[in-house]
Structure formats: C-alpha cells, structure tokens
Design a protein around this motif. Structure first.
Motif, PDB file in Angstrom:
ATOM      1  N   TRP A 107       1.944   4.392   0.866  1.00 20.25           N
ATOM      2  CA  TRP A 107       1.793   5.523   1.790  1.00 20.25           C
ATOM      3  C   TRP A 107       2.410   6.805   1.225  1.00 20.25           C
ATOM      4  O   TRP A 107       2.024   7.892   1.633  1.00 20.25           O
ATOM      5  N   GLN A 108       3.380   6.674   0.331  1.00 20.97           N
ATOM      6  CA  GLN A 108       4.058   7.872  -0.194  1.00 20.97           C
ATOM      7  C   GLN A 108       3.403   8.389  -1.482  1.00 20.97           C
ATOM      8  O   GLN A 108       3.935   9.280  -2.142  1.00 20.97           O
ATOM      9  N   ARG A 153       3.513   0.352  12.916  1.00 20.35           N
ATOM     10  CA  ARG A 153       4.519  -0.714  12.781  1.00 20.35           C
ATOM     11  C   ARG A 153       5.390  -0.486  11.544  1.00 20.35           C
ATOM     12  O   ARG A 153       4.882  -0.289  10.460  1.00 20.35           O
ATOM     13  N   ARG A 154       6.706  -0.594  11.724  1.00 24.29           N
ATOM     14  CA  ARG A 154       7.649  -0.551  10.600  1.00 24.29           C
ATOM     15  C   ARG A 154       7.579  -1.866   9.832  1.00 24.29           C
ATOM     16  O   ARG A 154       7.195  -2.894  10.373  1.00 24.29           O
ATOM     17  N   THR A 204       0.877  -1.171   0.000  1.00 26.08           N
ATOM     18  CA  THR A 204       0.000   0.000   0.000  1.00 26.08           C
ATOM     19  C   THR A 204       0.916   1.223   0.000  1.00 26.08           C
ATOM     20  O   THR A 204       1.819   1.307   0.834  1.00 26.08           O
ATOM     21  N   PHE A 207       8.862   6.786   9.460  1.00 22.31           N
ATOM     22  CA  PHE A 207       8.379   6.019  10.587  1.00 22.31           C
ATOM     23  C   PHE A 207       9.480   5.020  10.973  1.00 22.31           C
ATOM     24  O   PHE A 207      10.024   4.370  10.105  1.00 22.31           O
ATOM     25  N   ASP A 208       9.902   4.838  12.306  1.00 18.69           N
ATOM     26  CA  ASP A 208       9.266   5.455  13.409  1.00 18.69           C
ATOM     27  C   ASP A 208      10.087   6.580  13.998  1.00 18.69           C
ATOM     28  O   ASP A 208      11.302   6.472  14.119  1.00 18.69           O
ATOM     29  N   ALA A 262       2.163   9.336   6.743  1.00 19.35           N
ATOM     30  CA  ALA A 262       3.445   9.015   7.396  1.00 19.35           C
ATOM     31  C   ALA A 262       4.465   9.360   6.331  1.00 19.35           C
ATOM     32  O   ALA A 262       5.005   8.470   5.684  1.00 19.35           O
ATOM     33  N   ILE A 285       6.237   2.560   4.284  1.00 22.67           N
ATOM     34  CA  ILE A 285       4.884   2.119   4.646  1.00 22.67           C
ATOM     35  C   ILE A 285       4.777   1.978   6.160  1.00 22.67           C
ATOM     36  O   ILE A 285       5.779   1.920   6.868  1.00 22.67           O
ATOM     37  N   GLN A 286       3.551   1.896   6.637  1.00 20.94           N
ATOM     38  CA  GLN A 286       3.304   1.721   8.055  1.00 20.94           C
ATOM     39  C   GLN A 286       2.258   0.607   8.143  1.00 20.94           C
ATOM     40  O   GLN A 286       1.109   0.792   7.739  1.00 20.94           O
TER      41      GLN A 286
END
Lengths: 469, 469
Positions: A71-72, B342-343, A69, A298-299, A82, B100-101
C-alpha cells in the motif's frame, strides 16, 4: 523475549522499516502468490515452547513479506490510498508500548484530552463549524453507522433504542454512495428497502430536486425521513454532492444530515478547495479519514458532530463498573461510539500534524491533485482514451475507447487492459462501474508518489493497451 | 522527518519502551491530573510548518506522560487487564511500518492467510470445535454486536437486513451480562425492551430453568426468541454461565447461542480449566480477547463462528469496486464484520504465540490464577473482610465488613476504602455492584504482576481500611 532482545530486534525492525520506506519501489505492488500459498507455509499448530525472535523475524521476511500488497508503494493507484508516514509509525510504536486502553477519561486522561485537542485542530484545518466536536473512530463504515444510529434515535425521539425501529423511517443517499451506507442502513435495522436511492447528474453528484421530490413523496405516504447521507468524493469517481442545496432541504424537513468525505475531505484544508464543503453549516455529522490521505496509519477516522448530546444519548450505557469520579466533568469517549475499548490513536495523529505542519500537509495534497490533473490531461489528449468523470481532487476515471467498439466490447477490452496493467507489478489500479461501463480508476495519494511514477503509469497503460487491443 | 531522523528516534523510542517496561512500577498507576490539565498545555492550533521530532518527543515526555494511566503496571488490578508484551509491540511496529489495509485477500494475501492460521491456533488451544472459523475483531463489543446481527438475520430468514427488524424478536442474557450486550441489542434494532434479563444463582451464573421458562412464556405470547448470550467470566465477578444446559435449550428451540468469554476465555487453554467451556459444542458464536489476558496489544478480539455463511450473508455487500479476481477461492474478511477496512492485527498475535509458545502462555495464566487464589484466601481469613463471589479464574470480589454495620454504611465505607487504596498510587482497583452491594474488584492479569505485588496490594488495603473505618 528478554529486555535485550527487545532492544536488539526493535532497533533492527526500525532500520528495516526505514529501508522498506526507501526501497518499497523495488517490490511488485501486488504479490505474485496464489490463494492458500502463504497459509500452507505456516504450521498448523503453535509451538509448545517459545521460539527465538530471530526465527520469527526470519519467517516474517521469508513467509509473510512475499504475500504483502504494498500500500505504501509510489505505484499505488488502487482503491483509495491509506498512506502512512515515519512520524505516524513512531506514534503507533509508542502507543503500542504504552499499551493503554482509553475507554474513559480516567483510564488515560492524556489520551482523552489529546484526542479532543487534535480533533479541534483537524476541525479548524478543514474549516468545519467551530461548534463541531470530534472523536476518532476506526473507519468511515463505523462512523457512518454511528451517524445512522444517531439519526434513527433522533427521528424517534430517542425511543428506538428501547422499543425497536419503526419501519416508516427512511434514509436517502445518491446512487453513487459507498456500500457502507447501505450496510449501515441494514445493520441499524432500518432495512435496505428504506434506503432511497437518489439519481445523480452527469458529474455523478446527487440531484437535490430528486431528493426533495422523494422526501415529499415519502412524507405523503406517511413515512418518516430520518437521515440524508451526502458524499464529498464518492468511491467510484470522487463526485461531490451539493451540500448546500441538500442541507437546506434537511433543515426544512428536520432530517439528520450526514456527510461522508472519507477520502476527499482532506482536500478541504486547501484554500482553493474550500468549496468542497460549501453548505457545511447545515451538516449534523461529518467523517473523513486521516488514514486515507493524511499520512496517518490506518486506523484513524475523524468523526465530527454538531450536537454531541444526541450521539452520547444514542451510545451511552451506564453500568456501575464503568462509573468514575469525574464523569460529570470529562468526556468519556466510550459514549461516543459503538466500541467500549479504545486504542490511543490521537498520538500518531498529533505526531503527524506536528511533524508535517499544516503547510506540509497542504503541499502534499496539492502535489497529488496536480499529478492527477496531469494524468487527466494525458487521457484527454489521447485519441484512444476517454475520461469518464470530472476530477475534483486526485482520482482519474478513464477507459480505453477508440470509438469503434460497442459497450460490450469496451467492457471486455478494459477489463483485460486492467489485468495487463497490473501484471506489470509496477503499478496497481482498480476499477469501478460508471453509467454501466467498466471504468479504470487511478487514485493519486501515496506519500512518495512523484511525477515520474504517474508518467510511468501512463506509459504502462498505453503500452498495455497496444498489447490488449 | 527524513530517514535518518526516523532511525534515530525509532531507536530512541524502542529503548524508551524497554526502559518503560522495566521501570513502569516507578509510576503511580493512575496519574495525578485534573480534568483539562493536559489539554490546557496543548496549543489550540497546529503548527504552520513542521516541527523537529526532538521537540515533539520532548512534549510527549513532558505533557503526555504525566496524564497516562499505566495499564502495564504490575499494580494494575482494575477493570480487566489489557496486557501487552515486547513481542506484541514489535508486531504492532511492523504492522504500522507496512501500512497495509487488509479488507480483501488481494490487498494483502499474507495478512488474510496468517489471520486464518493464527485463529486456528487459538481455536485449538482453547479446545473450541474444529469446525469453528475465526476472525479478528477490534473489541468484544463489536463481536457481540456482530453475533446479535447474525442472530437477527437468521431468526428472520435473512429478511431483516432488507425489511427491518420485527418487534417480536427476543434476546436473552443474565442480569450479570456486560453492558455491551444491551448496547448491541439497542444498536441492532431489537430494542432493549426485547432483551430478557434472566435471574442468576448465588454464584451469579444464569439459571437455565429461568431461561427455559422465559422462552416458553415468550413463545406462547407469539414472540420469536432469536439469541441467547451467555457469559464465561462476567465483568462484575467472572461468573460462568452453564453453557451445556443453556446450549440444550438453544438447540431445542433453534436459537442462536453466543458466548462472551472476553476475559476468562483465555483460561480455557489450561487443562484444569477446560470445564469453563463445557457445552461449547452447542455454541454458534464465541468471543474472547487476546488483548485482555493473552499478551497481545489492544485491539485484538478473537471471534469464532460455527457457520461462517450466516455471518457472511449478514455482512456482505458486493459493490463493483470491491470485486477481485479470486473472490470465489478466498476469504475476504471485509464480509466477516462491520468495518470494511482492517488493520494487520494477526501479525502481533503470531509474534506473541510464537514468542511465548503455548506453554509460556499457560504458565502466565496459571500464575495469575494462583495469585488471585492467594489473595482470595487472605480475604477469607481476615476478620473484617468478606468475599463477595466465587473466584473461578483470577478476579476477586470483596469488601470490608466487620459485621457491625448496615448495608448503607458498608457502601459508604467501601467507597471511601477504594478511594483510599487508589490514592496510594501503587495499585489501581475498581468496583462493581453485586446483589446491590458496593464491591471491590481485584483482577490479576498483568504480565509483570508477581506475588509481591499482590501481597503489597493486600497490605495497602488493610492499612487503608484502618484509616477509613
């Protein structure tokens, strides 16, 4: 893998990441895979002998990538962002290469001292009180649990670590707080029965008078208020609790005051958003996440406390095997949190703050807020859409509503609308519930999100509504 | 930073890491810096505008590197290792690039499903029961806290999350357990008064009869035993608690049985070391750290549970904004631990297991154990040195002792001896206390540690002893 292979594949992967950043828009934000599909393509046993990196790398692209997925993606409007950045990725790369573990000063003085320094930078950028001291935690969940534990100790004169948690201790938070607060209350041993949910106003912000009344009621009943958790930017709608009024109550009643500003805290670097933190002078602990909206992988959760001694007293263990020569002169961050072991996370944060500069980050935050405001205006102007909450930073809560359907029908329609929107692959939005109504959320915060992406999102939403209704 | 700069500096940093791996031996293991020295070289304010990566990169080399403790140095014999590997660094790089997370399946199905699969690989490599299910945690401290929380819930019929922790609950562990167990007992709200320390035998392993007696005593006094924590490889001396005898007691008394095998657990992949886990069939939860002795970058702690339902019931929160379409069909790892975010840590672990293969990792572990046994034999043969504990895996506990000094003098001499050894810069050892005596520890576990490094360590130690005594 020999040295040459590491160089070869390292270079190839750096280039692949550069291409990924440039072309992430080509992917569907959410992958089209079914549960179990990826796993079924992975062998049930590890290889007996080592494999070529070429093969592993191919499998990464063939098997893993179809289940990612993105996220960026500039069409990421889900949850909260994130976001990462090239500088942050380089920081992570070096941190991985060094492979240090910074549990105490001696196990890498530079990691410890850089962390102190960048946390001072963040503190000053946000305008937090100068006496605040910072430590990087993994997530806001952990930081908030840490705050609840410290509050628990302080309320019991540092006795509950030794003798357990008295059931009289009370924690207060609004009915809009993040689930991690109730989870923390459970894990820290207060018991969720002792979390007092305070009503919120029309803007979903905590009502201070209700808090005061609850505290008075509890004190009369012989209970002991230990902690108030306020939120700057709730998950559902980025509502902002009034820190000043809450802080005055906490000061009068001698209650630990923790602020969860995980997402919206970043906006406080803007001069025009300083009022988000009005009342910060009353706060005992504060968390915001550079890994959400400050370009840092992250994180990386920034946790600040006014009185490090209370934190250290709560978290310290002193076994012989962890004592070092300089323990009296240095920070040993192992005593500032739950975990003993610590990654070198300050490095990427340092890279990001220097690569962008204070103003570079401000420009990004301003841009995101402006984009969200444009979207908010389109929602307000549209006959069949309704704004569900104020937009203090860059999250817009809305739903389809032409005024002719009842609440039950609206929930069904908006649920289907969200599915239809996300089926486009171009954008990813998530939902929440506000005042009992199914609500769509559009959170702007990706590094590469521009006007055209938000405009396109609105187009997709309008078209989807035509199909769904 | 533009795309071209990212490529340029990415390549440069990959090459720098390759050089660092090849030349890490040239550094002193521990840097020669004073407290505050690094920090004083870092400006007190962040830059207003972004800086060139060239400048940041130079500062990394000029300011940060002189304050790095080199965990990846072949002369690293301190604490326990945290070894990494080229494959793992590449995994971290890609994970950072993807950004991603993985809090729920939907936020990256591949991350979730790869984690399931590699944890099955690890489970089978160690010979853990096939019904065990795994999840990656950051550290063993967190995994053990998670176990203590689950045990707390189970012992109270899942009521303590709601109503708080009854003060009758008891936790049992040996007097050699890691400080994270007492810390976990404190944080989870048991109170450290309710941690019962069980005596150990000559090999520093828990005495099962003492455990049984303590449990009986507590039950008679109306207390409720909730959890026993056994250790496979204690921090001080890698003592191995007898899992089988302890497990029988736990089964009879219906007590949660957690095993902390953070360092030594890795050795169970060897056919000749399977007996480390004799009795594993009684265990409810188990943790070991691939980030210690399995070539995987910190952080990566492998936590296994027999009954995921108990864990999930302890950790689950179910707010509207985190619900997804597939919640009934998939693992949402957010419910398997304390943190929500979560990484993507499974990626590096997958890279390592495939790059080395099962046998490649076995060869490394065997080599380290052999090296430690050589060192142990030198200690035993030396007139002025004394072995302080058995060597079940690759940690040797020893001290200087010519038989002519009393205990007080020996402590002083060995403390000075350690300082003298570490002043060499070539090696880094740490200490502990065993039976009240100051004890030196030599832990073999770095990827690049060879016979010549251990031999050189022994030479440095012998020479240092001549100077100190």
């Amino acid at each position: 893998m020999d040295e040459e292979s590491f160089r070869e594949f390292g270079h190839e992967m750096v280039d692949w990441i550069a291409d990924y950043f440039a072309g992430v828009e080509e992917y569907d934000v959410k992958p089209q895979v079914k549960p179990g599909e990826i796993k079924s393509r992975l062998p049930t046993t590890p290889p007996e002998e080592g494999e070529d990196m070429e093969e592993i790398w191919e499998d990464f692209k063939e098997i893993i990538m179809p289940g990612i997925t993105h996220w960026q993606h500039p069409g990421w409007f889900a949850y909260f962002p994130a976001n990462n950045s090239p500088a942050s990725v380089l920081g992570e790369l070096l941190s991985a290469g060094l492979g240090i573990q910074g549990m105490v000063w001696a196990t890498s003085p530079a990691a410890e001292e850089l962390e102190e320094r960048v946390m001072e930078w963040l503190r000053d950028m946000l305008g937090l009180p100068t006496e605040f001291r910072g430590v990087i935690q993994d997530t806001a969940s952990t930081a908030t649990l840490t705050a609840l534990l410290t509050a628990r100790e302080r309320a019991t004169n540092f006795e509950s670590n030794r003798s357990g948690v008295p059931d009289s201790l009370q924690v207060y938070a609004s009915d809009q707080t993040h689930s991690s607060i109730e989870k923390g209350v459970r894990l820290a041993g207060y018991g969720s029965e002792n979390l007092v949910e305070i009503d919120t106003d029309d803007s979903f912000a905590l009502i201070p008078e209700e808090l005061r009344a609850a505290i008075e009621r509890d004190c009369e009943a012989g209970k002991k208020p230990a902690c108030v958790v306020a939120t700057v930017g709730t998950t559902s709608s980025t509502a902002v609790d009034p820190l000043e009024e809450i802080g005055e109550i906490c000061q009068q009643e001698d209650i630990w005051f923790h602020v969860d500003a995980a997402f919206a805290g970043t906006a406080a670097i803007l001069s025009e958003k300083k009022d988000l933190l009005n009342g910060i002078e009353y706060v005992d602990s504060f968390v915001f996440n550079p890994h959400k909206w400050m370009l840092t992988n992250f994180d990386c959760s920034a946790y600040f406390v006014r009185d490090p001694e209370a934190l250290i007293k709560t978290m310290s263990m002193d076994p012989e095997y962890l004592r070092t020569a300089h323990d009296d002169e240095v920070n040993n961050y192992r005593n500032w949190g739950i975990q003993l072991g610590r990654r070198f996370r300050a490095l990427k944060l340092w890279f990001v703050l220097r690569d962008y500069g204070k103003k570079g980050i401000e420009r990004m935050i301003r841009k995101h807020i402006d984009l969200a405001h444009s979207f908010r205006d389109w929602v307000k102007e549209a006959a069949c859409f309704e704004l569900m909450a104020p937009v203090p930073v860059s999250l817009v809560c809305f739903r389809w509503n032409d005024g002719s359907r009842d609440e039950g029908e609206l929930d069904v329609i908006n649920r289907r609308l969200l599915e239809e929107i996300n089926a486009s692959g171009e954008v990813f939005l998530t939902h929440t519930e506000l005042d009992g109504s199914y609500t769509l959320r559009l959170a702007v915060g990706q590094r590469s999100t521009e006007f055209r992406h938000v405009k396109r999102a609105w187009q997709i939403i309008e078209e989807a509504a035509c199909r769904v209704v």
